[in-house]
Design a protein around this motif. Sequence first.
Motif, PDB file in Angstrom:
ATOM      1  N   GLY A 137     -36.563  -0.778 -18.325  1.00  0.00           N
ATOM      2  CA  GLY A 137     -35.410   0.041 -17.964  1.00  0.00           C
ATOM      3  C   GLY A 137     -35.797   1.053 -16.905  1.00  0.00           C
ATOM      4  O   GLY A 137     -35.090   1.236 -15.907  1.00  0.00           O
ATOM      5  N   GLY A 138     -36.929   1.708 -17.101  1.00  0.00           N
ATOM      6  CA  GLY A 138     -37.405   2.710 -16.167  1.00  0.00           C
ATOM      7  C   GLY A 138     -37.645   2.104 -14.792  1.00  0.00           C
ATOM      8  O   GLY A 138     -37.248   2.674 -13.753  1.00  0.00           O
ATOM      9  N   LEU A 202     -21.841   1.851 -16.072  1.00  0.00           N
ATOM     10  CA  LEU A 202     -21.323   0.512 -15.846  1.00  0.00           C
ATOM     11  C   LEU A 202     -20.505   0.500 -14.580  1.00  0.00           C
ATOM     12  O   LEU A 202     -19.791   1.470 -14.330  1.00  0.00           O
ATOM     13  CB  LEU A 202     -20.426   0.086 -17.016  1.00  0.00           C
ATOM     14  CG  LEU A 202     -21.166  -0.665 -18.125  1.00  0.00           C
ATOM     15  CD1 LEU A 202     -20.358  -0.585 -19.387  1.00  0.00           C
ATOM     16  CD2 LEU A 202     -21.448  -2.078 -17.723  1.00  0.00           C
ATOM     17  N   PRO A 203     -20.514  -0.505 -13.785  1.00  0.00           N
ATOM     18  CA  PRO A 203     -21.274  -1.748 -13.970  1.00  0.00           C
ATOM     19  C   PRO A 203     -22.734  -1.678 -13.528  1.00  0.00           C
ATOM     20  O   PRO A 203     -23.372  -2.714 -13.417  1.00  0.00           O
ATOM     21  CB  PRO A 203     -20.484  -2.736 -13.100  1.00  0.00           C
ATOM     22  CG  PRO A 203     -19.902  -1.884 -12.029  1.00  0.00           C
ATOM     23  CD  PRO A 203     -19.631  -0.554 -12.642  1.00  0.00           C
ATOM     24  N   PHE A 204     -23.251  -0.492 -13.241  1.00  0.00           N
ATOM     25  CA  PHE A 204     -24.632  -0.428 -12.730  1.00  0.00           C
ATOM     26  C   PHE A 204     -25.596   0.164 -13.762  1.00  0.00           C
ATOM     27  O   PHE A 204     -26.528   0.864 -13.399  1.00  0.00           O
ATOM     28  CB  PHE A 204     -24.678   0.397 -11.437  1.00  0.00           C
ATOM     29  CG  PHE A 204     -23.883  -0.218 -10.325  1.00  0.00           C
ATOM     30  CD1 PHE A 204     -24.068  -1.563 -10.012  1.00  0.00           C
ATOM     31  CD2 PHE A 204     -22.957   0.512  -9.597  1.00  0.00           C
ATOM     32  CE1 PHE A 204     -23.329  -2.145  -8.987  1.00  0.00           C
ATOM     33  CE2 PHE A 204     -22.228  -0.065  -8.580  1.00  0.00           C
ATOM     34  CZ  PHE A 204     -22.411  -1.406  -8.277  1.00  0.00           C
ATOM     35  N   ASP A 205     -25.367  -0.098 -15.042  1.00  0.00           N
ATOM     36  CA  ASP A 205     -26.248   0.509 -16.049  1.00  0.00           C
ATOM     37  C   ASP A 205     -27.408  -0.429 -16.377  1.00  0.00           C
ATOM     38  O   ASP A 205     -27.753  -0.646 -17.535  1.00  0.00           O
ATOM     39  CB  ASP A 205     -25.459   0.867 -17.313  1.00  0.00           C
ATOM     40  CG  ASP A 205     -24.979  -0.337 -18.057  1.00  0.00           C
ATOM     41  OD1 ASP A 205     -24.843  -1.399 -17.420  1.00  0.00           O
ATOM     42  OD2 ASP A 205     -24.741  -0.237 -19.270  1.00  0.00           O
ATOM     43  N   LEU A 206     -28.013  -0.990 -15.352  1.00  0.00           N
ATOM     44  CA  LEU A 206     -29.072  -1.966 -15.635  1.00  0.00           C
ATOM     45  C   LEU A 206     -30.293  -1.348 -16.297  1.00  0.00           C
ATOM     46  O   LEU A 206     -31.077  -2.032 -16.930  1.00  0.00           O
ATOM     47  CB  LEU A 206     -29.484  -2.678 -14.346  1.00  0.00           C
ATOM     48  CG  LEU A 206     -28.463  -3.764 -14.011  1.00  0.00           C
ATOM     49  CD1 LEU A 206     -27.521  -3.282 -12.961  1.00  0.00           C
ATOM     50  CD2 LEU A 206     -29.140  -5.038 -13.664  1.00  0.00           C
ATOM     51  N   PHE A 217     -34.254   2.490 -21.116  1.00  0.00           N
ATOM     52  CA  PHE A 217     -35.232   3.591 -21.085  1.00  0.00           C
ATOM     53  C   PHE A 217     -35.136   4.510 -22.294  1.00  0.00           C
ATOM     54  O   PHE A 217     -36.103   5.153 -22.649  1.00  0.00           O
ATOM     55  CB  PHE A 217     -35.069   4.386 -19.776  1.00  0.00           C
ATOM     56  CG  PHE A 217     -33.746   5.096 -19.649  1.00  0.00           C
ATOM     57  CD1 PHE A 217     -32.637   4.440 -19.145  1.00  0.00           C
ATOM     58  CD2 PHE A 217     -33.612   6.409 -20.063  1.00  0.00           C
ATOM     59  CE1 PHE A 217     -31.415   5.088 -19.040  1.00  0.00           C
ATOM     60  CE2 PHE A 217     -32.404   7.064 -19.965  1.00  0.00           C
ATOM     61  CZ  PHE A 217     -31.294   6.392 -19.450  1.00  0.00           C
ATOM     62  N   HIS A 218     -33.968   4.588 -22.942  1.00  0.00           N
ATOM     63  CA  HIS A 218     -33.888   5.502 -24.092  1.00  0.00           C
ATOM     64  C   HIS A 218     -33.899   4.786 -25.443  1.00  0.00           C
ATOM     65  O   HIS A 218     -33.448   5.334 -26.442  1.00  0.00           O
ATOM     66  CB  HIS A 218     -32.715   6.481 -23.972  1.00  0.00           C
ATOM     67  CG  HIS A 218     -31.353   5.851 -23.928  1.00  0.00           C
ATOM     68  ND1 HIS A 218     -30.859   5.109 -24.963  1.00  0.00           N
ATOM     69  CD2 HIS A 218     -30.391   5.852 -22.969  1.00  0.00           C
ATOM     70  CE1 HIS A 218     -29.647   4.693 -24.655  1.00  0.00           C
ATOM     71  NE2 HIS A 218     -29.345   5.126 -23.437  1.00  0.00           N
TER      72      HIS A 218
END
Lengths: 316, 900, 171
Positions: A137-138, A202-206, A217-218
């Motif tokens: 994620g990071g 969203l839609p960019f929560d990759l 990441f969390h």
Amino acid sequence: MINLYPLLIIAVVLFIVLNLAAGLIWVERRLLALWQDRYGPNRVGPFGLGQVLADSVKLFLKEDWIPPFADKGVFILAPGIIVATAILSFAVIPLAPGFVVADLNIGVLFLLAMSSLGVYSVVLAGWASNNKYSLLGGIRASAQMLSYEVFMGLSLLGVVILAGSFRLTDIVEAQRKVWFVIPQFPGFVLFLIAGVAETRRLPFDLAEAESELVAGFHSEYSGMKFGMFFVGEYIGVILISVAISLLYFGGWLGPVLPPGLWLAIKTMTFICLFILMRAGLPRPRFDQLMSWGWKYLLPLALLNLLVTGAVVLALS
Amino acid sequence: MATIYIENEAREADGSQNLLHVLLSLGYDVPYFCWHPALGSVGACRQCAIKQFRNEQDKAGKIIMACMTPAADGTRVSIKDPETVEFRAAVIQGLMQNHPHDCPVCDEGGECHLQDMTVMTGHCARHYRFSKRTFRNQYLGPLINHEMNRCIQCQRCVRYYRDYAGGHDLNAFRLRDVVYFGRFEDGVLENEFAGNLVEICPTGVFTDATLKRHYTRKWDLQMAPSVCVHCAVGCNISVGERYGSLRRVINRYNHQVNGYFLCDRGRFGYEFVNSGDRIRDCLVNGEPSDSLAAAVSKLETLVRETRCIGIGSPRASLESNFALRQLVGPDHFYAGVAENEWSATLTALDLMRNGPATSASLDDVEHCDAVLVLGEDVTNVAPVMALRLRQSVRQQPIQTAKKLNIPLWLDHPVRELVQNEKGPFFVAAPYATKLDEIATEVIRAAPDDLARLGFAIARAIQGGPPLPGLSSELSTFANRIAEVLGSASSPLVVSGTSCRSAAVLNAAAQVSHALSQIGKPAKLAFCFPECNTVGLRLMKPRSLSEAFQAVRDGQADTIIVVENDLYRRASKEDVEAFFNRARHVIAIDHLKNQTTEKAELVLPAGTFAETDGTLVNYEGRAQRFFQALVPSGEMRASWRWLDADFVPEIHPDKRGWRTLDDIVSAIALEIPELADIGLAAPSRSEFGKVAREPSRYSGRTSMLANISVHEPKPPQDPDSALAFSMESGPQPPPPPLNPFFWAPGWNSIQSVNKFQSEIGGPLLGGDPGVRLIEPEERGGWNFAGIPSAFEPNPDSWLLLPCFHIFGSEELSQRAPAIAELAPSPYIAVNTMDADQLGVSSGNLIKLSVSDSIHELPVSARPDVPRGVVLIPIGLPGVAGLTLPAFGKLAPASAMQGVTK
Amino acid sequence: MLSLVRSLWEVFRHGFHKRVTVQYPEEKPYLAPRYRGRIILTRDPDGGERCVACNLCAVACPVDCISLQATEDETGRRYPEFFRINFSRCIFCGYCEEACPTYAIQLTPDFEMGEYNRQNLVYEKKDLMVDGPGKYPDYNFWRVAGVAIGGKDKGQAENEAAPVDLHSLLP
């Protein structure tokens, strides 16, 4: 004697931003429900508003768990960074004429700088969690930031050229004749896309991508540390919405109603648009995200800058 | 071997067998009802129809019965042929026409051959619209339940009961579709192998009546491979537990030992495990101990601070006896067996080792063609051996069938040919036995005379001079037997310790030796009364009288009795004196008895169903039994108590035999004759994990929910690969660890087909158990110890033990169903002796032996030799009589007259 | 790109649609009679216990939450000595009802079984038994079964002929 006026402004700005961020939890859930033919939280208090309070109490009271395998210091630091940078950005945001903490002459740059710093939070959180999903994620977050940061700044430069200043107050005042969304429509679209990417929604929560990375990441975060990521994200949403309003939609300018209210209405509209995008759009693949950023959006931003520059040169 | 083509695929098969046998052996699923591997083919049910083709070009073929067709070389058959599939479905539809709608309340449900075969053929709905015929049931005794409506007329019950087990009181009545299988009138089934009807019947006509009282489906039983503890034959059984009690015993096929059948004592004697007389907690002076720790520390103190002697038991496992032997030291380890019986056991074991005749496995017993039973009541002492002996009389007559090229599996023609002809079978015993009915000749005499007869036979075989002083009748009898045994191809001599006479055993061995001398592969089978008599003997304990002497001499303060009721082993006076003279008595046992009442400290032992251990059967085969149920309270295996250092709750860190494997290897190291016992079953580390529970086991998350909704961790088993779980390792369990037979599509006991290397042959992976005693050629066969002839003496009657399958054995007599069938105590004398004494059957008679006096009803029988009194051994009223003995008899009234 | 805008518009339009959420508990949903809720044990039309303790429900149960013990009354009628369902494990799949050959075990349209104490979710026979035949008012297993019980001798069940007289000499 110390001038208390800036402190008052700081207090008011903090109050508005933090409350709004918390309230957004409720707003988002209710709106999502609305668009999905549901009710959303409607049990706690009037209209379910108590849900905000209940959720914050819950987050505060949850066990503050740090995984034994995590890098403890960085793990604690990471959620702080995102909130701090997001709030700091508001220092240059004028909420009404003269109502600004620091009306810097490089306001736009400061804004871009602060919001880019936010990625450290995500990268560090992913790294410190010592978990393959968090790390992925990071990594995604940093790559995404790097790509979208570039044309975010470039898309803004059109506005700066038109206004002839980096100061946000000047930019707003420059829109008395026409909102910049008209001459800078491509710039607006690019900034909107980049803004969504910047807030990792969203839609960019990759970086989060529940369906692939657990919670990105969390994954390892809980309790208030998790809550801070949440709050940071919502402040980011407010920030980008305010920035769009200021940069492209004339900020507080508008007839009849007081200037602060105009800005609030415009900001809320964009916040709703953010939520609508979450409700309606699917998440792209990571390679798609990257190729759009570099192959289409960046050239478009450059083209926009070139055309704006040429037109301004020609007219002057 | 023959090559047969199944669905055009060439397979190697045993050409002497029928197609059904061959197809099942090769792993094909063919439905059948009337056929059984032990009973042969009769072609009655028409269910195993398959198609046979003349050659490769033949596409039409013809429908044949697989069980009636030889698997000749080149046979081409099809099981899948649509016409046969339809035919089989039609047959089962006919069979099911009158079958009641009973499955939910039928005890066979879930392990029903009829259900399996119905599913296999695909029949699912009854189309016949008319009414079903019904029957009234019969009361068949406390062991077997009868529900005749369910019958499909396969005839297997009657064929088994009459032809195989030699019963008379079960038959087929009436005709056409109303054939009735039952007794002439209600009453207990007389045959002692009637329990096998439960497994022989393909559906629920005959079911286990003891199971019915605490009914549990097969899929719900937590099962374990076990070994029957009710006699020395060591039949392999599978025991099933549910809700903490033992629910039933079924047969566990072992080609070398019990094959397909058990006796009723073994099948129904298990209920002693659930008895209310069980000792569940430690008792100190008859009162429950304050704590486990208090009882253990008392045990430890007594062991450490006093001089202990240990009394082992022939009904306890090798492990328990060994633990006692190690605790008290080999010099202080005594056998808890009646004196005369022990000396006979010593003789028997020496003779088994002396050879050259090897001891016969039960498979050998079935296939010998001439038998001499010398001084043994096989049916009552080693029942399943008697069942196999019954088959041996067919060996010689069926040679005629072989000569006429009639295959032996073709049951009906072979029986028609044989008629009532029987092979040579001689019974020489002190009283009438059940095997007399199949005997060529019977002689009844006192043990000394039987021994003399034996020696005379041996002499006649070897062609030596006749025994001096033998009556002409006996000597011609001996010559006849000698001639027949000498001309047989595999003769067998059966004897045992029942007469308590070393002379009889010597004589039996002498006969087998003589047969070996003339080049016959003679076999020898000695019967012993208890499940581990042989195992105890191999531990070389000292005799019970030496123990009495040791205490009398003040050499010991504390007596530790393990799983033994000494009041059954010696006279009450001797045992009382023994216990009273010792300062402390410790008893470890699972059922309350007189010994535990006398003991200062009683520790609760687990029964065969609650512990693991090894038993050595009559032929010297060590077999392991495994725990099926988790013992409640403070019960544990005797060997766990006896390693004083190791009671895990008290001494978690102490060394000791932590697991069964530890103690098994300790035994193997310590006692050379038991070096191989580790081979009886794989150790825990050798094999992954075997589930005791079938994969359909139900109620896991509910059975203990009434106590707490939070499910406890399943019990762990440190001793074996078997787990209290539904989860197994990837590979199928090896035969010694296989808790049950179950195969896809084969839910009934018939699924054993899928576990055999060939139908009716050894199990895949080898039959469980390891033989410990093989004869080594030794000299010393010199007709030593020929006793003088028995002379009846009206002042001193010879008291001999008389055995009863139900009642003589200590543990099974505590099972309610068996106890119901046990006779009440009596004294049997010859009719003429009774006349001379002036008593008749039913009168009370007074028997005085040394100091004790018994008053019992007399039974006047013609079969008892003159001057001999039979005492039904082991029955409650006569316990403590050490036999043989001499005593006085007088009518009860006369005696009273004297005292007055 | 346009499709994205279109999907946003479609989603936005849903803001003006009727909501499908049922406001339980103020508003109770309709539950069909064959709804798979709380399990009950029913009785024969003549009031007798329907369960014959065949164990089929227990073996069908994928979470093994049913346990029972069969016993018989003096007339040979089989019934469960105890019958226990651990509802804290039950997944309401209805396999038990499907497996039941006597229609004894049935699932009902009642799902409101919440408890503060998990132990209270263990239902014994007395908690499961109801005084009626449930969804199948007419079926009585003992009327079709071949075994004799109190009040029904051999040959008296449906579709049964009178018991064969073994002493008859007629063919």
